[in-house]
Design an enzyme around this catalytic site. Structure first.
Site, PDB file in Angstrom:
ATOM      1  CB  VAL A  67      -3.152 -11.151   2.355  1.00 49.75           C
ATOM      2  CG1 VAL A  67      -4.606 -10.733   2.156  1.00 49.75           C
ATOM      3  CG2 VAL A  67      -2.589 -11.709   1.061  1.00 49.75           C
ATOM      4  CG  ASP A 114     -16.101  37.295  -9.024  1.00 47.48           C
ATOM      5  OD1 ASP A 114     -15.625  38.412  -8.798  1.00 47.48           O
ATOM      6  OD2 ASP A 114     -16.855  37.055  -9.980  1.00 47.48           O
ATOM      7  CG  ASN A 493      -5.317  -5.565   7.854  1.00 47.04           C
ATOM      8  OD1 ASN A 493      -6.339  -6.210   8.031  1.00 47.04           O
ATOM      9  ND2 ASN A 493      -5.085  -4.899   6.741  1.00 47.04           N
ATOM     10  CD  GLU A 496      -6.455 -10.344  10.045  1.00 47.13           C
ATOM     11  OE1 GLU A 496      -5.597 -10.422   9.142  1.00 47.13           O
ATOM     12  OE2 GLU A 496      -7.669 -10.191   9.819  1.00 47.13           O
ATOM     13  CG  ASN A 527      -8.099  -9.978   5.746  1.00 45.64           C
ATOM     14  OD1 ASN A 527      -8.192  -9.699   6.938  1.00 45.64           O
ATOM     15  ND2 ASN A 527      -6.939 -10.174   5.152  1.00 45.64           N
ATOM     16  CG  ASP A 531     -10.316  -6.040   6.601  1.00 50.52           C
ATOM     17  OD1 ASP A 531     -10.773  -5.927   7.758  1.00 50.52           O
ATOM     18  OD2 ASP A 531      -9.114  -6.189   6.356  1.00 50.52           O
TER      19      ASP A 531
END
Length: 700
Positions: A67, A114, A493, A496, A527, A531
């Site tokens: 995770v 254009d 992450n 960790e 997290n 996060d």
């Protein structure tokens, strides 16, 4: 399906939409993160078995580490980032219909635009007048009736007899009306009728001639409507028991109808020399992309009206030549600066228009689109050209004129084959195939048809080329923010993962440490409070200065670069070293094994989370020092940091969290140590940015 509309429908149906850059990059990143998560889980599980931990405990821990390795909120945050970018674009008059187009705009390498209404105002404006043997210029743009007449000698009195006679002819031989229209922002001048005739009305108004008053003085008695074969229009007006005839049309047609000329307020015979001078003047105006009209006049008896009208319709009638009027749909005032900004940003700008070659060339040169040895190519040159030949020449062309829907479609596909990310603008049904073939189809919001808007990825609510440049800028900001979020998530992450692996390798099984540094629920909570809050606030970071000074990203550019991987690893090691240091220090500070275990795990828990809170400040910019950035530049991030810190503190103080997470209260000195150690990640990143700036290295 054999009609022109049918052919366009077939072209749209057979065109497949290109995969957007963000889709390709997300797939690439997802594969790499999946492999990374699998590897770290296997390594964690293997080391746990080696150190003697129970299978169930290590299985849960390995799942928790998986995770940690996969930033599960990434796709949500990317969607939010794109939505925020889309909202910013709407505020700058670019309405996004497909969310992926937000980031794709930031990747654009070529804009095919254009001309009419996008690069120009779509408001015909009289620029030059040739009257009484002299040339005059008219200032002002669009339909606002403000401006003055000037010649080489200076300002011209608008009451000049020759000029007034010419402008009156253009005003009376006219079916358009100038009006002040109420809009949400206030009022604006608009033309009801043909834009070319509208330019004549505005020019006359600049000289003080009122259309209402002139029409009352010279009411229309009869007319010869414009015909493409005759190439002129005539109107008849009763005046002082006679009839005033006013004519306008193609210069050569009007000149053939004339045997007299007005000059200095007097009428004289039209000589061969006069004719040559007039045609030379007309050619000069045409070369400057002006649409040129000739104007003539004559006074007849009332009983001659029928015969004169019949003669004019069949073979023409002798008139008095008054002068020439040159007009153009002028470039938007901001378009030149926008094109220059595109070039500065490394974006190629091409004009694809159905207008005449000379007109397109003149506007392109004025705006800076056409430079040096670049070519101007007409659509008929592309008909029958094979793909290889088109691919070889397409990058040498700045202007495509007189192009058909199929031509535009071929140009876009050729640019894509050459590796370009193409944005294509259009407003008519015939533009829809090219819009669908491009990476970003852009429709005009005001003049665009429903078909074009439905096909487009983005709609310009103001029909302005500068808005496209604004959208490119916002698209670049979005991609940079995606990179910031990804860097933050992967850094935290990775920190960790390195901490877990470092603990298993260095501390597990030593000095009586027979437990894991963090519980699975602690990892999930970290997290959640970091996060879950901070990644979304980073998505709201304003753009970096000078973002438009950089060249476009390569279509093959990845979200994560090798430099970023190096930087992420260094920051991850910093987190791991600091967390393991405080964990070991806390465990050694108490003699009771259970108290030492609870305190050490709590310290590791809050230290890891604190590192991630500080790291969010690092990720605000990949190059600029955080101390050179405005602290309140992203208030959402500050609120997110405060919320994360509060939730982290409550996790150690409230009994509910203590039971659920296995935490204990910490002393002021413990919090001070956590604060000082976790802030080292800010120092490490500031040193990296300083060295990078000194060495002029690539972004990390």
């Amino acid at each position: 399906m054999k009609t022109e509309i049918g052919k366009i429908a077939q072209l749209i149906g057979s065109t497949k939409r290109a995969e957007t850059p963000i889709q390709r990059r997300t797939k690439d990143l997802s594969k790499k993160l999946g492999v990374f998560a699998l590897m770290t889980s296997v390594i964690t599980l293997t080391l746990g078995f080696y150190k003697g931990f129970e299978f169930t405990e290590m299985l849960l821990f390995a799942l928790a580490s998986a995770v940690s390795a996969i930033p599960e909120g990434l796709l949500v945050v990317m969607t939010i980032t794109l939505a925020i970018g889309g909202h910013r674009m709407v505020r700058r008059n670019a309405l996004i219909r497909k969310l992926q187009a937000v980031e794709t705009m930031g990747s654009v390498t070529t804009i095919c635009s254009d001309k009419t209404g996008t690069l120009t105002t779509n408001q015909m404006t009289a620029r030059r007048v040739f009257v009484g043997g002299k040339e005059m210029s008219i200032s002002g743009a669009g339909y606002v009736p403000e401006g003055e007449f000037t010649s080489e000698k200076g300002t011209v009195d608008p009451a000049n007899e020759d000029l007034v006679t010419l402008l009156r002819a253009g005003l009376l031989c006219n079916d358009s009306r100038l009006r002040l229209h109420e809009v949400e922002e206030g009022t604006r001048w608009e033309i009801a009728g043909d834009p070319t005739e509208g330019a004549l009305v505005v020019a006359a108004r600049k000289a003080g001639l009122s259309q209402e008053e002139e029409n009352r003085t010279y009411p229309r008695l009869d007319e010869v409507p414009f015909d493409s074969k005759r190439r002129f229009m005539a109107t008849f007006h009763p005046f002082q028991c006679k009839v005033l005839v006013q004519v306008k049309g193609a210069p050569e047609t009007i000149l053939d109808m004339c045997d007299l000329i007005q000059e200095g307020g007097k009428v004289r015979s039209l000589t061969a020399e006069d004719r040559q001078k007039i045609m030379d003047q007309s050619g000069s105006m045409a070369e400057d992309a002006l649409r040129v009209l000739g104007l003539a006049s004559r006074t007849i008896e009332e009983d001659e009206l029928g015969s004169i009208k019949q003669n004019m319709m069949e073979s023409g009638e002798k008139m008095t030549f008054l002068g020439l009027m040159g007009m153009i749909d002028p470039p938007r005032p901001e378009a030149k600066a926008a094109v220059s900004l595109c070039h500065k940003a490394g974006i190629r700008v091409m004009m694809c228009t159905g207008d005449h070659k000379k007109t397109a060339e003149a506007i392109a040169r004025e705006l800076g689109i056409l430079k040096g040895g670049q070519r101007v190519v007409e659509g008929e040159e592309l008909d029958g050209m094979d793909s290889a030949t088109l691919d070889a020449m397409v990058l040498d062309v700045a202007v495509f004129a007189r192009v058909s829907p199929k031509n535009k479609h071929s140009i876009v596909e050729s640019l894509r084959r050459r590796g370009h990310i193409v944005a294509m603008t259009g407003d008519g049904v015939n533009d829809a195939p090219a819009l669908k073939a491009s990476n970003v189809g852009i429709s005009m919001g005001i003049t665009g048809t429903d078909v074009t808007k439905e096909t487009a990825d983005m709609v310009l609510t103001d029909d302005n080329f500068a808005t496209i440049v604004n959208a490119v800028e916002e698209g670049r900001v979005v991609f940079e923010n995606i990179r910031k979020v990804v860097k933050y998530l992967i850094t935290t992450n990775t920190g960790e993962i390195i901490t877990i692996l470092g603990f298993l390798l260095l501390l597990a099984g030593t000095n009586g440490i027979d437990f894991l540094i963090l519980t699975p629920i602690m990892i999930l909570y970290i997290n959640l409070v970091t996060d879950g809050l901070l990644d979304k606030t980073l998505a709201m970071e304003p753009g970096e200065p000078h973002i438009m000074d950089e060249p476009p990203r390569s279509p093959d550019a990845r979200i994560i670069t090798f430099k970023m991987v190096q930087n992420i690893f260094i920051l991850g090691v910093t987190m791991a070293v600091g967390t393991l240091f405080l964990f070991d220090r806390a465990f050694s500070s108490l003699s009771d094994p259970q108290e030492a275990k609870a305190k050490a795990m709590t310290v590791a828990f809050v230290t890891m989370a604190a590192f991630q809170i500080w790291n969010s400040m690092n990720c605000r910019s990949r190059t600029r020092s955080v101390f050179r950035m405005k602290l309140t530049g992203n208030r959402f991030l500050l609120m997110g940091m405060a919320s994360s810190a509060t939730l982290l503190y409550l996790a150690t103080e409230l009994s509910f969290f203590q039971v659920g997470l296995g935490t204990v209260s910490l002393s002021v000195w413990d919090w001070a140590s956590v604060f000082l150690v976790s802030s080292t990640i800010l120092v490490v990143e500031e040193v990296r940015k300083f060295l990078q700036a000194r060495m002029g290295g690539c972004k990390a």
